[in-house]
Structures are given as C-alpha cells and as structure tokens.
Design a protein around this motif. Sequence first.
Motif, PDB file in Angstrom:
ATOM      1  N   PRO A  51       0.769  -1.364   0.142  1.00 16.51           N
ATOM      2  CA  PRO A  51      -0.071   0.141  -0.037  1.00 16.51           C
ATOM      3  C   PRO A  51       0.723   1.356   0.153  1.00 16.51           C
ATOM      4  N   VAL A  52       1.916   1.216   0.732  1.00 20.16           N
ATOM      5  CA  VAL A  52       2.732   2.515   0.806  1.00 20.16           C
ATOM      6  C   VAL A  52       3.447   2.755  -0.511  1.00 20.16           C
ATOM      7  N   LYS A  53       3.930   1.627  -1.219  1.00 19.01           N
ATOM      8  CA  LYS A  53       4.515   1.802  -2.662  1.00 19.01           C
ATOM      9  C   LYS A  53       3.652   2.350  -3.475  1.00 19.01           C
ATOM     10  N   ALA A  54       2.265   1.768  -3.445  1.00 18.49           N
ATOM     11  CA  ALA A  54       1.441   2.403  -4.463  1.00 18.49           C
ATOM     12  C   ALA A  54       1.121   3.697  -4.447  1.00 18.49           C
ATOM     13  N   MET A  55       1.072   4.104  -3.075  1.00 21.45           N
ATOM     14  CA  MET A  55       0.937   5.652  -2.690  1.00 21.45           C
ATOM     15  C   MET A  55       2.056   6.380  -3.276  1.00 21.45           C
ATOM     16  N   ILE A  56       3.071   5.994  -2.841  1.00 20.57           N
ATOM     17  CA  ILE A  56       4.444   6.717  -3.379  1.00 20.57           C
ATOM     18  C   ILE A  56       4.636   6.679  -4.955  1.00 20.57           C
ATOM     19  N   ARG A  57       4.079   5.706  -5.529  1.00 24.26           N
ATOM     20  CA  ARG A  57       4.211   6.033  -7.064  1.00 24.26           C
ATOM     21  C   ARG A  57       3.167   6.636  -7.781  1.00 24.26           C
ATOM     22  N   ALA A  58       2.223   7.149  -6.717  1.00 25.83           N
ATOM     23  CA  ALA A  58       0.928   7.774  -7.402  1.00 25.83           C
ATOM     24  C   ALA A  58       1.289   9.398  -7.200  1.00 25.83           C
ATOM     25  N   ILE A  59       1.995   9.667  -6.137  1.00 22.99           N
ATOM     26  CA  ILE A  59       2.055  11.199  -5.555  1.00 22.99           C
ATOM     27  C   ILE A  59       3.137  11.949  -6.381  1.00 22.99           C
ATOM     28  N   ASP A  60       2.952  13.234  -6.428  1.00 23.74           N
ATOM     29  CA  ASP A  60       4.006  14.096  -6.856  1.00 23.74           C
ATOM     30  C   ASP A  60       4.480  14.731  -5.474  1.00 23.74           C
ATOM     31  N   ALA A  61       5.856  14.277  -5.148  1.00 22.78           N
ATOM     32  CA  ALA A  61       6.710  14.759  -3.971  1.00 22.78           C
ATOM     33  C   ALA A  61       6.562  16.087  -3.640  1.00 22.78           C
ATOM     34  N   GLY A  62       6.854  16.719  -4.891  1.00 27.70           N
ATOM     35  CA  GLY A  62       7.097  18.323  -4.877  1.00 27.70           C
ATOM     36  C   GLY A  62       5.755  18.979  -4.211  1.00 27.70           C
ATOM     37  N   GLU A  63       4.607  18.449  -4.871  1.00 31.03           N
ATOM     38  CA  GLU A  63       3.326  18.903  -4.639  1.00 31.03           C
ATOM     39  C   GLU A  63       2.977  18.702  -3.016  1.00 31.03           C
ATOM     40  N   VAL A  64       3.345  17.573  -2.648  1.00 29.30           N
ATOM     41  CA  VAL A  64       3.001  17.178  -1.247  1.00 29.30           C
ATOM     42  C   VAL A  64       3.650  18.101  -0.402  1.00 29.30           C
ATOM     43  N   GLN A  65       5.093  18.216  -0.586  1.00 31.89           N
ATOM     44  CA  GLN A  65       5.909  18.918   0.227  1.00 31.89           C
ATOM     45  C   GLN A  65       5.248  20.546   0.290  1.00 31.89           C
ATOM     46  N   ALA A  66       4.783  21.171  -1.004  1.00 33.73           N
ATOM     47  CA  ALA A  66       4.444  22.493  -0.748  1.00 33.73           C
ATOM     48  C   ALA A  66       3.135  22.413   0.098  1.00 33.73           C
ATOM     49  N   LEU A  67       2.281  21.249   0.033  1.00 33.86           N
ATOM     50  CA  LEU A  67       1.078  21.291   0.871  1.00 33.86           C
ATOM     51  C   LEU A  67       1.384  21.291   2.301  1.00 33.86           C
TER      52      LEU A  67
END
Length: 360
Positions: A316-332
């Motif tokens: 489940p964590v890998k699926a989430m990682i592959r779906a997110i944009d880390a830059g966007e999450v960081q800004a959020l």
Amino acid sequence: MDVNANALLIRPTPDMDEAFDNKLHVTQKRRAEFAAMRDLPSVTADGQRVELMVNAGLREDAQALDMVGADGIGLFRTEFQFLVSATLPQREKQQRLYKDVLDAAGDRPVIFRTVDIGGDKALPYMQREDDEHEDNPAMGWRALRLALDRDALMKAQARALLEAAAGKILHVMFPMVSEPWEYEEARALVEHQREWLLARKKKLPIAVRYGAMLEVPALAEVLDILLPRVDFLSIGTNDLTQFLFAADRAHPKLAERYDWLSIAILRFLDRVVRTCQAHAVPVGVCGEMGGRTLEAMALIGLGIRRLSITPASVGPVKAMIRAIDAGEVQALMRDLLDSGERDIRARLTQWASERHIELG
Ligand code: PEP
Ligand code: MG
C-alpha cells in the motif's frame, strides 16, 4: 469474522453478507495489485526515490524482503532473540542469527538495533534487585541506558555483530539515545571490540556505519552536536510520540486520542528533518507511523526519503508513493504547517481523494 474491523458477526443478514463479499473482493484485488508492484521501483511520480525497508526481529522475517520487494531491513530488533529465549543467548547463537539474516538480505542493508530490553521488556533470566522496581518502565532503565551500565551484554553483542558481518558493511543503531555522550560511549564500545578482533587477526566488516534512534525528544535539541558523529538517524515514532504527548503508547484509552498527524508532531519532525538535511545526514522513520499510507505521505512531504515499516504495509505505501508528486505534497505540508491548520488528516485525505490517490 471481520478481522480488519475486529468484529464477529453473528447471524449476518443477506445484505451484510453481500457487503462482506464485496469488501473481500476489493481487498483481494488490491492485494493482487500490490503483488504486481513488487518489482517496480519505489519512486514518486516526479522522480523522487523513497527507500522502503522492513522492520524485522526473527530469522524468518528476512524472507519477507523478497516477498514484498523491500530495499532492506531498516530496523532489526535484536531483543526478540533475547525475549523468546529461556536463557541468555550465547554470543555464538547471536552471531548465527545475525549472519543468517545478512545472508538472506544479500546486497541489501540490514540495520541492527542493539538490544532494547529492560523496562517493560524484562528478561526472566536477568536478575533485578528489589530497588529496581519501576513505576514508569517505558521511561526507565532500558535500552542503551541498561546496556551501557551492564556492558558485558553489549560487548558480546558487538562482537557477534562484527564477526557476523565479516566482509560486509555492518549497520549498527542504538536505541533510546537521550544525550550525545550515550551514543559516543556505545560507539566506542563497538569500536573497542573491533580493535580487539583486529588484533587477533579476525576477519572484520569492510565498514561499520553507526546510527542513533531519535525516540527521546531531548535529543532533538542537541542534534547539532550529535549529527556530525553519526552516519544516519532513524526516528522511532512509537516512543517519540508517546513522550511528546506524555501518553502511554500501550494505553487503550489513549491509543486514538492524539493524532500522529497533529501539528505538534509534524512540526517537531519537520525541524528534525531540516536539521539532518543541513548536516547532510540521512534520516528515516522506523516507527509504525511510516506504515500508514496517509502518515507516510505526510512524512514524504516533510522530506523523509527512507521508511522502515511492517512487510504488510510495503504494498500500500509503495502504491501511494508511485501515485504522488512529492514536490506537490511538500508544498502542501509547508502550507499546512505554516498556517497552523487544525485538521491536517482531513486536509490530506481530501487532497489525496481529489487526485484519485488510493490510500488503502
Ligand atoms: C519506536 O519506538 O518507534 C521503535 C521503532 O522502536 P520500538 O517500537 O521497538 O520501541
Ligand atoms: Mg522504541
């Protein structure tokens, strides 16, 4: 029986039956998707690599590495061998276990945590004096505190680790470090054993990497002193958060009371991550927090790039990682922390659902 919901349904109605079948079907489908992802890299949509390691404690656990496709063992709880044994495990027995685990891991790193015993993890064969009764065992004479005072145990363990990792890189991590001198003493003890073995022409690890666990909040105030001396830092969020909120991690009435996604915890972690980045010291999370998809997403948003979690959470964590944009999450996350948002969990859930990111 619904083990996920901790519920036993007696005489379920046809509707309940159907709902249960649907749920089971969805779970099986998700499991198959996670299995298919086993060999895919743990990389975000914008190309950020997040190391996914597993927590382990038994010889058999090492097999989970291949089963779930993890990058290594980020926390090997060496005390398990001590806790399941009726007598103190001899050095040779410890060494055999460590070697078997290293062999099973192959080229992947294994981070061995020196024993975290004492307190509530009492060993039946270790004599305690009457005046050693503890009202607060979690904050008591445990882990590195006990190991430094009774150093024969730690010396034997250090030798077992060094000999088991001959010809390889050995990663050693110390639990419950509260002040930098404790880390220094523990490291010196291992180094002393290394010199001892060297003098006897024993085969040694090609390198030893030393790490400290951040579980005691006080350590965060002295990271500028500690970090230049360590090779890596691992945040143990199970203990850390119980100490930050002064809330016993095993107390059923408190289990849900304080949220891992509370602003206090996240701001604390944010500061730690930034300090580690400033010192160019790799930092990871090895507490249960990292195994929950939403929490793991928040941690990535704080800049964490190594998670060590239970094997069942890797999919489940890998699926989430592959779906997110880390830059966007960081800004959020920056936004939420700066604005003092009250319900970070709700905001992150909403954010993920708007982007169709599955968190199950
Ligand atoms: C922690 O405290 O987060 C941790 C990983 O160590 P343990 O759960 O073994 O205390
Ligand atoms: Mg701990």
